[in-house]
Design a protein around this motif. Structure first.
Motif, PDB file in Angstrom:
ATOM      1  N   VAL A   1      -9.182  -0.850  -2.543  1.00 12.04           N
ATOM      2  CA  VAL A   1      -9.030  -0.713  -3.997  1.00 12.04           C
ATOM      3  C   VAL A   1      -9.663   0.576  -4.499  1.00 12.04           C
ATOM      4  CG1 VAL A   1      -9.663  -1.709  -6.243  1.00 12.04           C
ATOM      5  CG2 VAL A   1      -9.005  -3.218  -4.351  1.00 12.04           C
ATOM      6  N   LEU A   2      -8.934   1.279  -5.359  1.00 12.61           N
ATOM      7  CA  LEU A   2      -9.504   2.344  -6.183  1.00 12.61           C
ATOM      8  C   LEU A   2      -9.938   1.730  -7.505  1.00 12.61           C
ATOM      9  CD1 LEU A   2      -6.904   5.227  -5.678  1.00 12.61           C
ATOM     10  CD2 LEU A   2      -9.320   5.336  -5.042  1.00 12.61           C
ATOM     11  N   LEU A   3     -11.118   2.113  -7.978  1.00 14.08           N
ATOM     12  CA  LEU A   3     -11.602   1.664  -9.276  1.00 14.08           C
ATOM     13  C   LEU A   3     -11.546   2.837 -10.245  1.00 14.08           C
ATOM     14  CD1 LEU A   3     -14.720  -0.416  -8.183  1.00 14.08           C
ATOM     15  CD2 LEU A   3     -12.450  -1.285  -8.779  1.00 14.08           C
ATOM     16  N   GLU A   4     -11.013   2.591 -11.425  1.00 13.95           N
ATOM     17  CA  GLU A   4     -10.899   3.631 -12.448  1.00 13.95           C
ATOM     18  C   GLU A   4     -11.820   3.268 -13.610  1.00 13.95           C
ATOM     19  OE1 GLU A   4      -7.502   5.571 -15.417  1.00 13.95           O
ATOM     20  OE2 GLU A   4      -7.112   3.712 -14.336  1.00 13.95           O
ATOM     21  N   GLY A   5     -12.701   4.186 -13.988  1.00 13.67           N
ATOM     22  CA  GLY A   5     -13.582   3.894 -15.103  1.00 13.67           C
ATOM     23  C   GLY A   5     -14.681   4.918 -15.221  1.00 13.67           C
ATOM     24  N   ASP A   6     -15.268   5.008 -16.407  1.00 16.51           N
ATOM     25  CA  ASP A   6     -16.337   5.960 -16.644  1.00 16.51           C
ATOM     26  C   ASP A   6     -17.615   5.547 -15.929  1.00 16.51           C
ATOM     27  OD1 ASP A   6     -14.683   7.476 -18.258  1.00 16.51           O
ATOM     28  OD2 ASP A   6     -15.258   6.416 -20.097  1.00 16.51           O
ATOM     29  N   VAL A   7     -18.599   6.430 -15.977  1.00 17.20           N
ATOM     30  CA  VAL A   7     -19.900   6.146 -15.391  1.00 17.20           C
ATOM     31  C   VAL A   7     -20.588   5.028 -16.184  1.00 17.20           C
ATOM     32  CG1 VAL A   7     -22.195   7.100 -14.934  1.00 17.20           C
ATOM     33  CG2 VAL A   7     -20.155   8.498 -14.538  1.00 17.20           C
ATOM     34  N   GLY A   8     -21.266   4.129 -15.468  1.00 11.74           N
ATOM     35  CA  GLY A   8     -22.097   3.132 -16.123  1.00 11.74           C
ATOM     36  C   GLY A   8     -21.372   1.939 -16.705  1.00 11.74           C
ATOM     37  N   VAL A   9     -20.136   1.666 -16.245  1.00 12.68           N
ATOM     38  CA  VAL A   9     -19.397   0.521 -16.787  1.00 12.68           C
ATOM     39  C   VAL A   9     -19.563  -0.731 -15.923  1.00 12.68           C
ATOM     40  CG1 VAL A   9     -17.699   1.910 -18.011  1.00 12.68           C
ATOM     41  CG2 VAL A   9     -17.267   1.280 -15.620  1.00 12.68           C
TER      42      VAL A   9
ATOM     43  N   MET B   1     -13.864  -5.511   6.674  1.00 11.91           N
ATOM     44  CA  MET B   1     -14.224  -4.523   5.661  1.00 11.91           C
ATOM     45  C   MET B   1     -13.097  -4.273   4.660  1.00 11.91           C
ATOM     46  SD  MET B   1     -15.089  -0.465   6.143  1.00 11.91           S
ATOM     47  CE  MET B   1     -13.379  -0.141   6.622  1.00 11.91           C
ATOM     48  N   LEU B   2     -13.466  -4.275   3.373  1.00  6.70           N
ATOM     49  CA  LEU B   2     -12.613  -3.752   2.311  1.00  6.70           C
ATOM     50  C   LEU B   2     -13.332  -2.554   1.706  1.00  6.70           C
ATOM     51  CD1 LEU B   2     -11.259  -6.871   0.367  1.00  6.70           C
ATOM     52  CD2 LEU B   2     -10.147  -5.543   2.172  1.00  6.70           C
ATOM     53  N   VAL B   3     -12.571  -1.485   1.473  1.00  3.01           N
ATOM     54  CA  VAL B   3     -13.136  -0.268   0.893  1.00  3.01           C
ATOM     55  C   VAL B   3     -12.768  -0.203  -0.585  1.00  3.01           C
ATOM     56  CG1 VAL B   3     -13.065   2.254   0.893  1.00  3.01           C
ATOM     57  CG2 VAL B   3     -13.114   1.008   3.062  1.00  3.01           C
ATOM     58  N   PHE B   4     -13.781   0.042  -1.406  1.00  4.27           N
ATOM     59  CA  PHE B   4     -13.591   0.308  -2.825  1.00  4.27           C
ATOM     60  C   PHE B   4     -14.057   1.739  -3.079  1.00  4.27           C
ATOM     61  CE2 PHE B   4     -13.729  -4.187  -2.479  1.00  4.27           C
ATOM     62  CZ  PHE B   4     -12.968  -4.703  -3.522  1.00  4.27           C
ATOM     63  N   ALA B   5     -13.314   2.478  -3.869  1.00  2.00           N
ATOM     64  CA  ALA B   5     -13.681   3.863  -4.170  1.00  2.00           C
ATOM     65  C   ALA B   5     -13.353   4.160  -5.618  1.00  2.00           C
ATOM     66  CB  ALA B   5     -12.934   4.834  -3.251  1.00  2.00           C
ATOM     67  N   ASP B   6     -14.179   4.995  -6.240  1.00  5.28           N
ATOM     68  CA  ASP B   6     -13.821   5.492  -7.562  1.00  5.28           C
ATOM     69  C   ASP B   6     -13.859   7.008  -7.553  1.00  5.28           C
ATOM     70  OD1 ASP B   6     -16.505   6.138  -7.716  1.00  5.28           O
ATOM     71  OD2 ASP B   6     -16.795   5.313  -9.706  1.00  5.28           O
ATOM     72  N   ARG B   7     -13.307   7.592  -8.614  1.00 11.54           N
ATOM     73  CA  ARG B   7     -13.205   9.048  -8.704  1.00 11.54           C
ATOM     74  C   ARG B   7     -13.855   9.540  -9.984  1.00 11.54           C
ATOM     75  NH1 ARG B   7      -6.856   9.591  -8.256  1.00 11.54           N
ATOM     76  NH2 ARG B   7      -6.977   7.510  -9.153  1.00 11.54           N
ATOM     77  N   ASN B   8     -14.498  10.685  -9.898  1.00 13.30           N
ATOM     78  CA  ASN B   8     -14.990  11.355 -11.098  1.00 13.30           C
ATOM     79  C   ASN B   8     -13.773  11.982 -11.774  1.00 13.30           C
ATOM     80  OD1 ASN B   8     -15.958  13.420 -12.905  1.00 13.30           O
ATOM     81  ND2 ASN B   8     -17.941  13.245 -11.916  1.00 13.30           N
ATOM     82  N   GLN B   9     -13.400  11.446 -12.921  1.00 12.63           N
ATOM     83  CA  GLN B   9     -12.183  11.900 -13.601  1.00 12.63           C
ATOM     84  C   GLN B   9     -12.490  12.748 -14.828  1.00 12.63           C
ATOM     85  OE1 GLN B   9     -10.280   7.990 -14.030  1.00 12.63           O
ATOM     86  NE2 GLN B   9      -8.900   8.543 -12.375  1.00 12.63           N
ATOM     87  N   VAL B  10     -13.748  13.141 -14.972  1.00 14.44           N
ATOM     88  CA  VAL B  10     -14.152  13.962 -16.115  1.00 14.44           C
ATOM     89  C   VAL B  10     -14.354  15.405 -15.688  1.00 14.44           C
ATOM     90  CG1 VAL B  10     -15.893  14.305 -17.890  1.00 14.44           C
ATOM     91  CG2 VAL B  10     -15.206  11.974 -17.260  1.00 14.44           C
ATOM     92  N   GLU B  11     -15.173  15.608 -14.673  1.00 14.82           N
ATOM     93  CA  GLU B  11     -15.493  16.955 -14.218  1.00 14.82           C
ATOM     94  C   GLU B  11     -14.493  17.403 -13.154  1.00 14.82           C
ATOM     95  OE1 GLU B  11     -20.327  16.631 -14.725  1.00 14.82           O
ATOM     96  OE2 GLU B  11     -19.346  15.699 -13.014  1.00 14.82           O
ATOM     97  N   ARG B  12     -13.990  18.615 -13.283  1.00 11.93           N
ATOM     98  CA  ARG B  12     -12.987  19.130 -12.357  1.00 11.93           C
ATOM     99  C   ARG B  12     -13.571  20.084 -11.324  1.00 11.93           C
ATOM    100  NH1 ARG B  12      -9.107  15.814 -12.534  1.00 11.93           N
ATOM    101  NH2 ARG B  12      -7.820  17.368 -11.479  1.00 11.93           N
ATOM    102  N   GLU B  13     -14.743  20.670 -11.624  1.00 12.84           N
ATOM    103  CA  GLU B  13     -15.338  21.603 -10.679  1.00 12.84           C
ATOM    104  C   GLU B  13     -15.915  20.848  -9.485  1.00 12.84           C
ATOM    105  OE1 GLU B  13     -18.184  24.073 -12.585  1.00 12.84           O
ATOM    106  OE2 GLU B  13     -16.741  24.982 -13.966  1.00 12.84           O
TER     107      GLU B  13
END
Length: 338
Positions: free
Chosen positions: A44-52, A149-161
């Motif tokens: 699963v990919l998780l989508e969401g801001d920091v601290g949610v 094992m199940l892998v969960f990952a999220d992405r930083n979707q605010v900062e591009r650098e």
């Protein structure tokens, strides 16, 4: 026998959801979707801001299903070996090696969380994707297995650098992308700020009943679900038409605001993606006490299993989230259900 087994496990699955919802408030929909992924055995990919609350959510699930929980932070200087082992100087002044996050729990690893995976370099992605696909890893002249094992990952979707986007072929390895957002209800928001029980995550997680499910039995039971929840010929045709619509939405009369539909879609859902959609739909049917998939079961997981697999023209990528949601909603409305 299977009917009784399905009923017994459903009781425990709903108990797991109830336990997680006690400590992660206002996230009933993500909790249901993660439960679905757990029983469909999909990453699963998780989508969401920091601290949610993504980490809290995954730790609560791990306590409920048992097994090991490990986490790693994506950084620009992270190397593939950092997932496998740590090197350090001991008190004796000599170099030592200890297992990294992938190896710490051994075969009992049940949930692995890769936080901000797009901050890590493509070489790290490559190793992680191989482990996800094969659930094995060669290290220290030994083959290590991660059958549960199940892998969960999220992405930083605010900062591009200093970020490295996951290519579409890599996104396709994840069964779902699940949004985690701050609950809009003001009373819940106020509780998250002022209720001190939400400020100590370790204590909060301890309130979840341990081992509601058995992580090392999930693989075998997942097969029982897939083999005993049926899909009628009409439902199969419906799923096929949904697939075709993701490839050529214009042919189905789908329109998206301020988008040239002739230039939008470079690639629709993959065969793997549609297979995962039906796996998740069968689990949703089972959780709702049905022995066959109906269109509503597909609708319940359609966006989360398909949106991240669509490949759009580069000019539309910055609007991916809103475009995918509008397009997939249009497909559901345009394709006739049986």
């Amino acid at each position: 026998m299977h009917d009784q087994q399905l009923a017994d496990w459903r009781v425990h699955a709903l108990k797991l959801e109830s336990e997680v919802n006690k400590v992660v408030v206002g996230q009933e929909s993500p909790v249901r979707l993660i439960t679905t992924a757990v029983f469909a055995r999909g990453h699963v990919l998780l989508e969401g801001d920091v601290g949610v609350g993504k980490t809290t959510l995954l730790r609560a699930f791990t306590r409920g299903i048992g097994g090991g929980y490990q986490r790693i932070e994506g950084t620009i200087d992270l190397m593939p070996n950092d997932l496998v082992y740590h090197t350090y100087l001991g008190e004796d002044g000599k170099p030592h090696v200890s297992p990294g996050p992938l190896l710490m729990s051994g075969q009992d690893l049940s949930i692995f969380f890769f936080n901000e995976i797009n901050r890590a370099r493509p070489q790290v992605h490559s190793l992680m994707l191989r482990v996800m696909a094969e659930r094995t890893l060669t290290a220290f002249n030994k083959e290590h297995y991660f059958p549960h094992m199940l892998v969960f990952a999220d992405r930083n979707q605010v900062e591009r650098e200093e970020t490295f986007d996951i290519p579409s072929a890599a996104r396709d390895r994840f069964m779902m992308e699940i949004p985690i957002v701050v609950p809009p209800a003001h009373d819940i928001m106020e509780s998250l700020i002022f209720d001190t029980r939400f400020h100590d995550v370790d204590q909060l997680i301890s309130n979840v009943d341990a081992d509601v499910l058995k992580f090392d039995q999930l693989n075998s039971f997942a097969k029982v679900i897939q083999e005993n929840i049926s899909a009628s010929p009409a439902l199969r045709k419906y799923a096929l038409n949904l697939w075709l619509a993701t490839k050529d939405p214009l042919a189905y009369g789908i329109k998206v605001s301020n988008v040239d539909m002739k230039r939008l879609v470079l690639s629709g859902a993959s065969p793997r993606g549609m297979g995962m959609l039906l796996r998740a739909a069968r689990v949703n049917a089972w959780l709702n006490e049905r022995d066959a998939v109906i269109p509503e079961d597909i609708h319940a997981v359609f966006h989360e299993t398909i949106a991240h697999r669509l490949v759009f023209s580069p000019v539309y990528e910055m609007r991916r989230t809103e475009i995918a949601r509008e397009m997939l909603s249009g497909i559901i409305n345009a394709v006739s259900a049986p």
